[in-house]
Design a protein around this motif. Structure first.
Motif, PDB file in Angstrom:
ATOM      1  N   ALA A 107       0.805  -1.224   0.000  1.00 52.40           N
ATOM      2  CA  ALA A 107       0.000   0.000   0.000  1.00 52.40           C
ATOM      3  C   ALA A 107       0.831   1.264   0.000  1.00 52.40           C
ATOM      4  CB  ALA A 107      -0.941  -0.009   1.199  1.00 52.40           C
ATOM      5  N   ILE A 108       1.881   1.320   0.830  1.00 54.15           N
ATOM      6  CA  ILE A 108       2.621   2.577   0.925  1.00 54.15           C
ATOM      7  C   ILE A 108       3.389   2.867  -0.357  1.00 54.15           C
ATOM      8  CG2 ILE A 108       4.558   3.675   2.155  1.00 54.15           C
ATOM      9  CD1 ILE A 108       3.452   2.757   4.709  1.00 54.15           C
ATOM     10  N   VAL A 109       3.710   1.819  -1.119  1.00 52.89           N
ATOM     11  CA  VAL A 109       4.384   2.054  -2.397  1.00 52.89           C
ATOM     12  C   VAL A 109       3.542   2.982  -3.278  1.00 52.89           C
ATOM     13  CG1 VAL A 109       5.242   0.953  -4.501  1.00 52.89           C
ATOM     14  CG2 VAL A 109       5.651  -0.105  -2.286  1.00 52.89           C
ATOM     15  N   GLU A 110       2.217   2.936  -3.117  1.00 53.77           N
ATOM     16  CA  GLU A 110       1.350   3.801  -3.901  1.00 53.77           C
ATOM     17  C   GLU A 110       1.618   5.277  -3.606  1.00 53.77           C
ATOM     18  OE1 GLU A 110      -2.561   2.572  -2.970  1.00 53.77           O
ATOM     19  OE2 GLU A 110      -2.363   0.587  -3.875  1.00 53.77           O
ATOM     20  N   LEU A 111       2.233   5.550  -2.452  1.00 49.79           N
ATOM     21  CA  LEU A 111       2.535   6.933  -2.103  1.00 49.79           C
ATOM     22  C   LEU A 111       3.767   7.462  -2.840  1.00 49.79           C
ATOM     23  CD1 LEU A 111       1.981   6.808   1.753  1.00 49.79           C
ATOM     24  CD2 LEU A 111       0.390   7.592   0.009  1.00 49.79           C
ATOM     25  N   LEU A 112       4.512   6.570  -3.468  1.00 49.44           N
ATOM     26  CA  LEU A 112       5.725   7.003  -4.150  1.00 49.44           C
ATOM     27  C   LEU A 112       5.356   7.782  -5.411  1.00 49.44           C
ATOM     28  CD1 LEU A 112       7.848   3.747  -3.865  1.00 49.44           C
ATOM     29  CD2 LEU A 112       7.850   5.737  -2.386  1.00 49.44           C
ATOM     30  N   GLN A 113       5.837   8.991  -5.492  1.00 49.25           N
ATOM     31  CA  GLN A 113       5.490   9.847  -6.611  1.00 49.25           C
ATOM     32  C   GLN A 113       6.698  10.273  -7.436  1.00 49.25           C
ATOM     33  OE1 GLN A 113       2.326  10.602  -7.442  1.00 49.25           O
ATOM     34  NE2 GLN A 113       1.600   9.357  -5.737  1.00 49.25           N
ATOM     35  N   GLY A 114       7.871  10.341  -6.813  1.00 50.94           N
ATOM     36  CA  GLY A 114       9.009  10.914  -7.515  1.00 50.94           C
ATOM     37  C   GLY A 114      10.203   9.984  -7.570  1.00 50.94           C
ATOM     38  N   PRO A 115      11.167  10.302  -8.419  1.00 54.53           N
ATOM     39  CA  PRO A 115      12.348   9.463  -8.602  1.00 54.53           C
ATOM     40  C   PRO A 115      13.209   9.360  -7.346  1.00 54.53           C
ATOM     41  CG  PRO A 115      12.599  11.567  -9.760  1.00 54.53           C
ATOM     42  CD  PRO A 115      11.185  11.481  -9.320  1.00 54.53           C
ATOM     43  N   GLU A 116      13.222  10.413  -6.515  1.00 58.73           N
ATOM     44  CA  GLU A 116      14.055  10.351  -5.323  1.00 58.73           C
ATOM     45  C   GLU A 116      13.573   9.267  -4.376  1.00 58.73           C
ATOM     46  OE1 GLU A 116      15.800  13.271  -1.776  1.00 58.73           O
ATOM     47  OE2 GLU A 116      14.321  14.026  -3.223  1.00 58.73           O
ATOM     48  N   GLN A 117      12.267   9.156  -4.222  1.00 57.63           N
ATOM     49  CA  GLN A 117      11.716   8.101  -3.378  1.00 57.63           C
ATOM     50  C   GLN A 117      12.033   6.718  -3.935  1.00 57.63           C
ATOM     51  OE1 GLN A 117       7.711   9.775  -3.423  1.00 57.63           O
ATOM     52  NE2 GLN A 117       7.695   9.658  -1.192  1.00 57.63           N
ATOM     53  N   ARG A 118      11.902   6.571  -5.243  1.00 54.06           N
ATOM     54  CA  ARG A 118      12.183   5.265  -5.845  1.00 54.06           C
ATOM     55  C   ARG A 118      13.641   4.880  -5.670  1.00 54.06           C
ATOM     56  NH1 ARG A 118       8.448   7.229  -9.752  1.00 54.06           N
ATOM     57  NH2 ARG A 118      10.122   7.987 -11.085  1.00 54.06           N
ATOM     58  N   GLU A 119      14.532   5.855  -5.748  1.00 50.97           N
ATOM     59  CA  GLU A 119      15.959   5.561  -5.560  1.00 50.97           C
ATOM     60  C   GLU A 119      16.234   5.074  -4.140  1.00 50.97           C
ATOM     61  OE1 GLU A 119      18.125   9.034  -6.559  1.00 50.97           O
ATOM     62  OE2 GLU A 119      17.606   8.973  -8.695  1.00 50.97           O
ATOM     63  N   VAL A 120      15.622   5.717  -3.142  1.00 52.89           N
ATOM     64  CA  VAL A 120      15.818   5.295  -1.755  1.00 52.89           C
ATOM     65  C   VAL A 120      15.226   3.913  -1.542  1.00 52.89           C
ATOM     66  CG1 VAL A 120      15.352   5.826   0.658  1.00 52.89           C
ATOM     67  CG2 VAL A 120      15.844   7.680  -0.941  1.00 52.89           C
ATOM     68  N   LEU A 121      14.038   3.681  -2.079  1.00 51.92           N
ATOM     69  CA  LEU A 121      13.403   2.376  -1.932  1.00 51.92           C
ATOM     70  C   LEU A 121      14.254   1.281  -2.562  1.00 51.92           C
ATOM     71  CD1 LEU A 121      10.970   0.711  -1.032  1.00 51.92           C
ATOM     72  CD2 LEU A 121       9.912   1.190  -3.247  1.00 51.92           C
ATOM     73  N   ASP A 122      14.823   1.553  -3.721  1.00 52.56           N
ATOM     74  CA  ASP A 122      15.700   0.570  -4.364  1.00 52.56           C
ATOM     75  C   ASP A 122      16.895   0.232  -3.473  1.00 52.56           C
ATOM     76  OD1 ASP A 122      14.214   0.120  -6.597  1.00 52.56           O
ATOM     77  OD2 ASP A 122      15.428   1.334  -7.951  1.00 52.56           O
ATOM     78  N   ARG A 123      17.469   1.260  -2.848  1.00 54.30           N
ATOM     79  CA  ARG A 123      18.619   0.988  -1.967  1.00 54.30           C
ATOM     80  C   ARG A 123      18.201   0.161  -0.751  1.00 54.30           C
ATOM     81  NH1 ARG A 123      19.877   6.474  -3.269  1.00 54.30           N
ATOM     82  NH2 ARG A 123      19.145   7.222  -1.234  1.00 54.30           N
ATOM     83  N   LEU A 124      17.042   0.471  -0.178  1.00 53.82           N
ATOM     84  CA  LEU A 124      16.563  -0.290   0.976  1.00 53.82           C
ATOM     85  C   LEU A 124      16.294  -1.743   0.606  1.00 53.82           C
ATOM     86  CD1 LEU A 124      14.162   2.244   2.720  1.00 53.82           C
ATOM     87  CD2 LEU A 124      16.159   1.154   3.755  1.00 53.82           C
ATOM     88  N   LEU A 125      15.635  -1.960  -0.518  1.00 57.95           N
ATOM     89  CA  LEU A 125      15.333  -3.325  -0.929  1.00 57.95           C
ATOM     90  C   LEU A 125      16.600  -4.094  -1.282  1.00 57.95           C
ATOM     91  CD1 LEU A 125      12.085  -2.837  -3.043  1.00 57.95           C
ATOM     92  CD2 LEU A 125      12.306  -3.781  -0.750  1.00 57.95           C
ATOM     93  N   ALA A 126      17.570  -3.416  -1.894  1.00 56.36           N
ATOM     94  CA  ALA A 126      18.839  -4.076  -2.191  1.00 56.36           C
ATOM     95  C   ALA A 126      19.530  -4.491  -0.904  1.00 56.36           C
ATOM     96  CB  ALA A 126      19.736  -3.150  -3.015  1.00 56.36           C
ATOM     97  N   LEU A 127      19.533  -3.611   0.095  1.00 59.73           N
ATOM     98  CA  LEU A 127      20.187  -3.925   1.360  1.00 59.73           C
ATOM     99  C   LEU A 127      19.492  -5.080   2.067  1.00 59.73           C
ATOM    100  CD1 LEU A 127      22.254  -3.359   3.556  1.00 59.73           C
ATOM    101  CD2 LEU A 127      20.701  -1.626   4.476  1.00 59.73           C
ATOM    102  N   THR A 128      18.170  -5.049   2.167  1.00 59.63           N
ATOM    103  CA  THR A 128      17.468  -6.128   2.858  1.00 59.63           C
ATOM    104  C   THR A 128      17.650  -7.462   2.142  1.00 59.63           C
ATOM    105  OG1 THR A 128      15.381  -5.713   1.703  1.00 59.63           O
ATOM    106  CG2 THR A 128      15.735  -4.534   3.758  1.00 59.63           C
ATOM    107  N   THR A 129      17.655  -7.431   0.822  1.00 58.18           N
ATOM    108  CA  THR A 129      17.876  -8.667   0.066  1.00 58.18           C
ATOM    109  C   THR A 129      19.255  -9.235   0.353  1.00 58.18           C
ATOM    110  OG1 THR A 129      16.376  -7.935  -1.691  1.00 58.18           O
ATOM    111  CG2 THR A 129      17.952  -9.661  -2.251  1.00 58.18           C
ATOM    112  N   LEU A 130      20.256  -8.368   0.395  1.00 62.68           N
ATOM    113  CA  LEU A 130      21.607  -8.818   0.701  1.00 62.68           C
ATOM    114  C   LEU A 130      21.692  -9.392   2.111  1.00 62.68           C
ATOM    115  CD1 LEU A 130      24.677  -8.925  -0.033  1.00 62.68           C
ATOM    116  CD2 LEU A 130      24.841  -6.672   1.060  1.00 62.68           C
TER     117      LEU A 130
END
Length: 365
Positions: free
Chosen positions: A240-263
């Motif tokens: 649900a909260i992903v729907e709040l993502l509107q801009g590229p800066e948020q997507r970049e942070v989310l990508d880093r978080l998901l990469a870290l958790t996956t690792l």
């Protein structure tokens, strides 16, 4: 018969105390969340007092033994003190989880709203967070919380009733299963204690993600109760909260978080199996049965789902484990450990799926 959900001699965990009207941090009444989780928590499976006491004793011992093996496999943590684990029941885990969430999100800076609006939102969100934590509290086997403990420097928790229930359901040897669980959580503890910058980096990225507001400055706060309600209804696996993502800066942070958790999760899964049958004789059987019915995950996985609404699926473990295995085979564990040198050496999400790209960037292989 005595419920193993009431574990004897566990450490008392303090209740979180951030004010719901604070200017920083999520508008969540964390004390209400903790009380709600405690009231909603289901009791643990039945066990005699003697069985419960033996399980607590064995898990404490397993945690120390496991970390020794993890240090050998990973090459991390040599010279660091060997800290004890806290064996807790479900309610104690819930109190610790809520406290950890409050600490992790304390640095978020959200748009200003009136005290009345924030107070109402905080109460609603507190009830919803409590419901999510109560749901997860019946499934979590253990976690390393890098923000927990009396000094906020980290705490390893093992949830005795859930370990007992999972071991029974999987029908695997008790001694092997407890040690296997401890291997995963001990790996997470070493990731955060042996890598000095990791704890601050993770907290900063979470705060950055929560602080970015696009469009209507009040949209995040206005929709928070709806998002948390969706989290509760879906068992914590909502996007649900992903729907709040509107801009590229948020997507970049989310990508880093998901990469870290996956690792982090994939590395821990790799290590718990790499220790091998000499230490855990039934490791292959446990892995096969556990993967087939896996629910929940590690600390970072659960926090992202509960706080950010990001669904960290079981595939996250597989991708991270495959990346770790590929790099270790190509460059050895010492070569893999270059991921811990700095945020710049962490793999990106794309590199996790294509480990050869990370090897070429970091090792010129």
């Amino acid at each position: 018969m005595r419920s193993v959900g009431r574990v004897p001699h566990v450490t008392d965990l303090s209740q979180p105390s951030p004010s719901p009207t604070a200017e920083r941090g999520l508008p969540v009444d964390w004390q209400l969340a903790s009380r709600t989780a405690g009231r909603l928590m289901q009791p643990g499976p039945d066990a005699t007092r003697e069985e419960a006491a033996e399980l607590v004793r064995r898990l404490r011992s397993d945690a120390a033994v496991a970390e020794g093996h993890v240090r050998e496999v990973t090459g991390l943590g040599h010279g660091l003190p060997l800290l004890p684990a806290d064996v807790v029941d479900r309610k104690a885990w819930a109190a610790a989880a809520v406290s950890g969430m409050a600490a992790l999100t304390a640095g978020a800076e959200l748009p200003e709203v009136s005290r009345v609006t924030r107070s109402v939102t905080a109460r609603t969100a507190g009830l919803q967070v409590g419901g999510v934590v109560a749901y997860l509290g019946g499934r979590v086997l253990g976690q390393y919380d890098p923000f927990g403990g009396p000094d906020g420097e980290g705490r390893l928790l093992l949830v005795a009733p859930n370990v007992h229930a999972a071991r029974t359901a999987l029908d695997v040897p008790s001694a092997d299963f407890g040690l296997w669980v401890c291997l995963h959580e001990a790996t997470h503890r070493l990731q955060f204690t042996a890598v000095p910058w990791l704890r601050t980096y993770f907290a900063d990225e979470v705060s950055k993600f929560l602080s970015i507001a696009q469009g209507d400055r009040g949209a995040v706060l206005d929709r928070l109760p709806e998002v948390l309600r969706s989290l509760r209804e879906s068992g914590g696996d909502s996007l649900a909260i992903v729907e709040l993502l509107q801009g590229p800066e948020q997507r970049e942070v989310l990508d880093r978080l998901l990469a870290l958790t996956t690792l982090l999760e994939g590395h821990a899964d790799h290590v718990m199996d790499a220790v091998g049958p000499d230490v855990v004789p039934t490791v292959a059987t446990i892995r096969n049965r556990f993967t087939a019915r896996r629910r929940g995950g590690g600390l970072v996985d659960r926090l992202l789902r509960a706080l950010l609404g990001v669904e960290a699926k079981v595939r996250q473990y597989a991708v991270g484990s495959a990346f770790t295995r590929h790099v270790v085979l190509a460059a050895g564990m010492e070569g893999f450990n270059r991921v811990w040198e700095s945020p710049e050496t962490l793999p990106t999400r794309a590199e996790l799926a294509a480990p050869g790209d990370w090897l070429r960037r970091i090792h010129d292989l």
